[in-house]
Each structure stands twice: as C-alpha cells, then as structure tokens.
Design a protein around this motif. Structure first.
Motif, mmCIF file in Angstrom:
data_model
loop_
_atom_site.group_PDB
_atom_site.id
_atom_site.type_symbol
_atom_site.label_atom_id
_atom_site.label_comp_id
_atom_site.label_asym_id
_atom_site.label_seq_id
_atom_site.Cartn_x
_atom_site.Cartn_y
_atom_site.Cartn_z
ATOM 1 N N ASP A 1 0.948 -1.144 0.065
ATOM 2 C CA ASP A 1 -0.199 -0.018 0.062
ATOM 3 C C ASP A 1 0.782 1.259 0.115
ATOM 4 O O ASP A 1 2.094 1.130 -0.087
ATOM 5 N N ASN A 2 0.147 2.563 -0.049
ATOM 6 C CA ASN A 2 0.968 3.774 0.126
ATOM 7 C C ASN A 2 1.075 4.300 1.234
ATOM 8 O O ASN A 2 1.290 5.582 1.429
ATOM 9 N N LYS A 3 0.958 3.533 2.451
ATOM 10 C CA LYS A 3 1.179 4.144 3.962
ATOM 11 C C LYS A 3 2.594 4.448 3.971
ATOM 12 O O LYS A 3 3.483 3.982 3.536
ATOM 13 N N LYS A 4 2.701 5.547 4.940
ATOM 14 C CA LYS A 4 4.076 5.848 5.067
ATOM 15 C C LYS A 4 5.061 4.578 5.982
ATOM 16 O O LYS A 4 4.524 4.078 6.839
ATOM 17 N N ILE A 5 6.072 4.453 5.645
ATOM 18 C CA ILE A 5 7.002 3.651 6.341
ATOM 19 C C ILE A 5 8.078 4.494 6.766
ATOM 20 O O ILE A 5 8.409 4.552 7.727
ATOM 21 N N LEU A 6 8.851 4.929 6.000
ATOM 22 C CA LEU A 6 10.136 5.841 6.293
ATOM 23 C C LEU A 6 9.857 7.129 6.053
ATOM 24 O O LEU A 6 10.050 7.969 6.942
ATOM 25 N N THR A 7 9.802 7.651 4.748
ATOM 26 C CA THR A 7 9.732 9.084 4.501
ATOM 27 C C THR A 7 8.059 9.520 3.966
ATOM 28 O O THR A 7 7.186 8.704 4.007
ATOM 29 N N ASP A 8 7.964 10.794 4.067
ATOM 30 C CA ASP A 8 6.657 11.358 3.423
ATOM 31 C C ASP A 8 6.449 11.291 2.153
ATOM 32 O O ASP A 8 5.324 11.459 1.299
ATOM 33 N N ILE A 9 7.517 10.893 1.279
ATOM 34 C CA ILE A 9 7.455 10.804 -0.099
ATOM 35 C C ILE A 9 6.538 9.437 -0.525
ATOM 36 O O ILE A 9 6.864 8.504 -0.127
ATOM 37 N N THR A 10 5.380 9.769 -1.463
ATOM 38 C CA THR A 10 4.546 8.597 -1.779
ATOM 39 C C THR A 10 5.115 8.195 -3.104
ATOM 40 O O THR A 10 4.935 8.874 -4.440
ATOM 41 N N ILE A 11 5.595 7.075 -3.262
ATOM 42 C CA ILE A 11 5.891 6.306 -4.347
ATOM 43 C C ILE A 11 4.839 5.086 -4.598
ATOM 44 O O ILE A 11 4.824 4.424 -3.538
ATOM 45 N N ASP A 12 4.108 4.859 -5.532
ATOM 46 C CA ASP A 12 2.995 3.912 -5.751
ATOM 47 C C ASP A 12 3.866 2.508 -5.665
ATOM 48 O O ASP A 12 4.542 2.429 -6.114
ATOM 49 N N PHE A 13 3.214 1.892 -4.789
ATOM 50 C CA PHE A 13 3.579 0.501 -4.499
ATOM 51 C C PHE A 13 3.297 -0.473 -5.729
ATOM 52 O O PHE A 13 4.131 -1.139 -5.718
ATOM 53 N N GLU A 14 2.621 -0.009 -6.724
ATOM 54 C CA GLU A 14 2.424 -0.697 -7.916
ATOM 55 C C GLU A 14 3.733 -0.371 -9.020
ATOM 56 O O GLU A 14 3.793 -1.069 -9.823
ATOM 57 N N SER A 15 4.389 0.552 -8.494
ATOM 58 C CA SER A 15 5.623 0.795 -9.224
ATOM 59 C C SER A 15 6.867 0.560 -8.891
ATOM 60 O O SER A 15 7.880 0.912 -9.519
ATOM 61 N N ILE A 16 6.738 -0.240 -7.854
ATOM 62 C CA ILE A 16 8.032 -0.903 -7.227
ATOM 63 C C ILE A 16 9.055 -1.532 -8.372
ATOM 64 O O ILE A 16 10.227 -0.984 -8.436
ATOM 65 N N ASP A 17 8.510 -2.343 -9.002
ATOM 66 C CA ASP A 17 9.397 -3.214 -9.940
ATOM 67 C C ASP A 17 9.888 -2.046 -10.867
ATOM 68 O O ASP A 17 11.232 -2.250 -11.170
ATOM 69 N N GLU A 18 9.275 -1.171 -11.432
ATOM 70 C CA GLU A 18 9.630 -0.300 -12.531
ATOM 71 C C GLU A 18 10.885 0.678 -11.809
ATOM 72 O O GLU A 18 11.812 0.948 -12.554
ATOM 73 N N GLU A 19 10.502 1.251 -10.605
ATOM 74 C CA GLU A 19 11.473 1.920 -9.976
ATOM 75 C C GLU A 19 12.733 1.142 -9.664
ATOM 76 O O GLU A 19 13.835 1.879 -10.018
ATOM 77 N N LEU A 20 12.459 -0.064 -9.192
ATOM 78 C CA LEU A 20 13.804 -0.747 -9.119
ATOM 79 C C LEU A 20 14.654 -1.177 -10.410
ATOM 80 O O LEU A 20 15.921 -1.098 -10.244
#
Length: 385
Positions: free
Chosen positions: A161-180
């Motif tokens: 999900d897009n809940k905050k874990i570390l920072t306040d910056i929201t990176i869509d969880f569905e984009s994780i593979d593309e971001e990596l």
C-alpha cells in the motif's frame, strides 16, 4: 568504478558543460512522481575528492581486532535500526554476533536475524559478488529468511500500500518493480553518462529509502546496496565505514529527505549531511586505531582496563568530542541508534567509573562531566578536524 573519477578530464568537461547549460545535474528518478533529484555537479565532485582523500589519509591500519569491532558494530547497529534487538543491550547483541561468527548455531529468532545480517554484510563485501539484479534478489532472500514472509512471490514481501514507512514521499507501490529497474540502470550507467563515487553511492542509498520497496528492512537494504557499490571501487581497501555515525542522526536524515522533496528535490544539503557523517566515521575509526596502538604499548596492563566493548566505545565517544569535558547525557545521546539507547545511561556510568579507576578519565570539579586524564590520549581529541 573508481572514486577518482573526478580526475577524468572527459567527466570534468561534461560536468562543466552541465553547469554552463543548466546549472544542476538531474537524476531521472523517481519515475512515479513529478520531481527529479538534482544537485550542483561541480560542488559534489569537489566534496567527493575531499572525502576520498580524507579516507585515504586517515583510514586505520589493517588491525584485525579493530576491523572485527567495526563489523560487529555495524551488524549490531542494523539490528537496533530494524527493531530486532528486543530491548537487549548493545553488549549482549555484540557478544551474540561474535558467538555466531565463531560457529554457534542460531536458534532463537533474534539469533537467526543476526545470522541473516552477518551473511548479508559479508556477501556484499565479497570481491566476486557483482552488482546485478540476480545477486540483489539473493541478498533480499537472505535478509528475509526465517521471517514471517513467504519468499515464493514478490507480492508476499513487497510493500502492498502507500502508507508511510520511512519518508513522507509517496511512491506508488504498484511501481516498485519499475522503480527498481530504473535504479539498476542508474547503478550500471558509466560515469561519463551519469555520476560516480560517493555521490552516486549516496543517491543509491536515498533511492531505496524513498522507494521503500519492502514491508521490512528498507533501511538496511539501502545501506547495504550503497556499501556494495562502494566496495566495487578500486580504492575499496581504504574503506572502513562505521555506519554508526549516520544511524546516530537517523531521524534528522529522514527529516532532510522530506525537506528535499518540498524543495524541488534538490539534494545538495542531503549529500553534504551524509558525507559529513562518513567523515565522522573515518575520524571514529582513526581515533580507535590510535587507542588500540596506545593499549599495545603496555598491553599487559592497559588491556585489563577494557573488560568489555563499553569501556572502549565510551572512550572513543569522548575522544571524538573536541570539547575539553563531556557530560554523561552527551555521551548517551552520541551512542543512540535511530533514537534508541543501545547502551543505557547506567551502563555508560559504569564504563566511566572503570575508566576513571584506571586514570584514563577523570571528573571535573563539580563531578558533573568527564574529561580525558591520560595526556597521550588527550592529544587524540584534537588530531583531526
């Protein structure tokens, strides 16, 4: 990869052209938000040059005992950072790590998590462990081993999900593979087209913290991936990075990441902040090496003054302060990891009493603060900026 990339005329010319045309160097990341990381390229090249020279000048000699202490401290610090220490003291965690390193079987959950970190840290330090996506997945599997996560599918341990874990910056969880995938493109890009050295290592670290790909261990993965990158440099033998100094300012680091997002994602201040903590790491290691040499000068007597890690750690903490005297509160604050006191105030007081009885430190006139009593050790306080 070489940290001396700033000596490459082609790269310098390229950076100068960037300064003339746009002023900032822009990193095409993250993909899923509208902003891109940017910084002053020539400023970072100069700071990389300074930091590389600082490492080369003050990295401590190849002392196996001290190298082992840095390794144990780094793994122990990661356990506190990831809330894996379960209210244990730093000393008990350090001793547990040493037992496992010496072949003891990991039985409890805490011990198994320590084993994961030991193997992960050693893996990224291996000379033949190349940075690629397959090896990265192996690293992830080692860190998540013996946890509640099923590793058969990424969806089981990816952020969901897009809940905050570390920072306040929201990176869509569905984009994780593309971001990596974009991150690995950046890692493997040659300096002529990208950037290199400490600046690139720090951006890799920041990218993982911002993407927050996983449900756990994002902070550890960010640190390991950046250290992995630095470990592939031609100058790797000069690096003894003590991550403690950065983790001692972890909350401030996260605040600065959030601030950079508000400030058009300019990471100049962030880069400077982290490089200063790396410089503090060099200082800590170099002073520790001098203290080790001091002990060896009269080993039969002086080695008895350091019955545990605490006496050594507390002494190094005092010596890294340039003020003449240091309060117990200041020492306690300087030994926190991400806000957590791995060494309790009472343990610090006991270590100070042991150092006091050995005439290494002494109390001030009002018994409030401590100062170095040994003249030779006191000189070490002022040996580095």
């Amino acid at each position: 990869m070489s940290l001396n990339y700033f000596l490459n005329k082609k790269i310098i010319d390229s950076m100068n052209q960037i300064v003339e045309e746009q002023g900032l160097f822009t990193v095409n990341f993250p993909l899923s938000i509208g902003q891109k990381m940017n910084f002053e390229p020539m400023e970072e090249i100069e700071s990389d040059k300074y930091l590389t020279n600082y490492f080369q000048a003050y990295t401590f000699t190849n002392d196996q005992q001290l190298s082992d202490l840095v390794l144990v401290s780094n793994i122990s610090s990661l356990m506190f950072l990831e809330n894996l220490a379960e209210s244990s003291s730093m000393l008990s965690i350090n001793n547990m790590i040493r037992r496992i390193e010496n072949g003891a079987k990991a039985k409890t959950k805490k011990e198994k998590m320590a084993l994961n970190l030991i193997e992960a840290v050693r893996l990224v330090k291996k000379a033949d462990f190349e940075i690629n996506e397959d090896n990265y997945e192996l690293l992830i599997h080692i860190l998540f081993r013996n946890t509640e996560f099923n590793l058969d599918r990424k969806a089981n341990y990816y952020r969901v999900d897009n809940k905050k874990i570390l920072t306040d910056i929201t990176i869509d969880f569905e984009s994780i593979d593309e971001e990596l995938k974009e991150l690995f493109k950046f890692i493997n890009d040659v300096p002529e087209n990208s950037f290199d050295g400490f600046t690139k290592a720090i951006i890799i670290f920041l990218q993982i913290l911002i993407i927050q790909p996983y449900q756990k261990f994002n902070s550890t993965i960010a640190l390991l991936l950046s250290l992995w990158f630095l470990g592939k440099s031609k100058e790797k033998e000069v690096f003894q990075i003590w991550i403690f100094d950065l983790l001692n300012h972890w909350e401030e680091l996260i605040e600065k990441i959030n601030e950079s997002n508000i400030n058009s994602f300019n990471v100049n201040e962030l880069l400077s902040f982290i490089k200063n903590k790396l410089k503090d790491s060099v200082k800590r290691g170099f002073i520790a090496s001098l203290v080790k040499e001091w002990i060896v000068q009269d080993s039969e007597v002086r080695s008895k003054f350091f019955s545990s890690d605490y006496e050594f750690i507390v002494l190094i903490t005092i010596l890294t302060e340039r003020t003449k005297e240091v309060s117990v509160k200041r020492i306690t604050d300087k030994l926190k990891i991400a806000g957590y006191s791995g060494i309790k105030k009472q343990e610090i007081k006991e270590a100070l009493e042991n150092l006091k009885s050995a005439n290494i430190v002494k109390v001030t006139k009002n018994d409030a603060n401590f100062m170095i009593a040994d003249k030779q050790l006191n000189k070490y306080k002022f040996i580095l900026e």
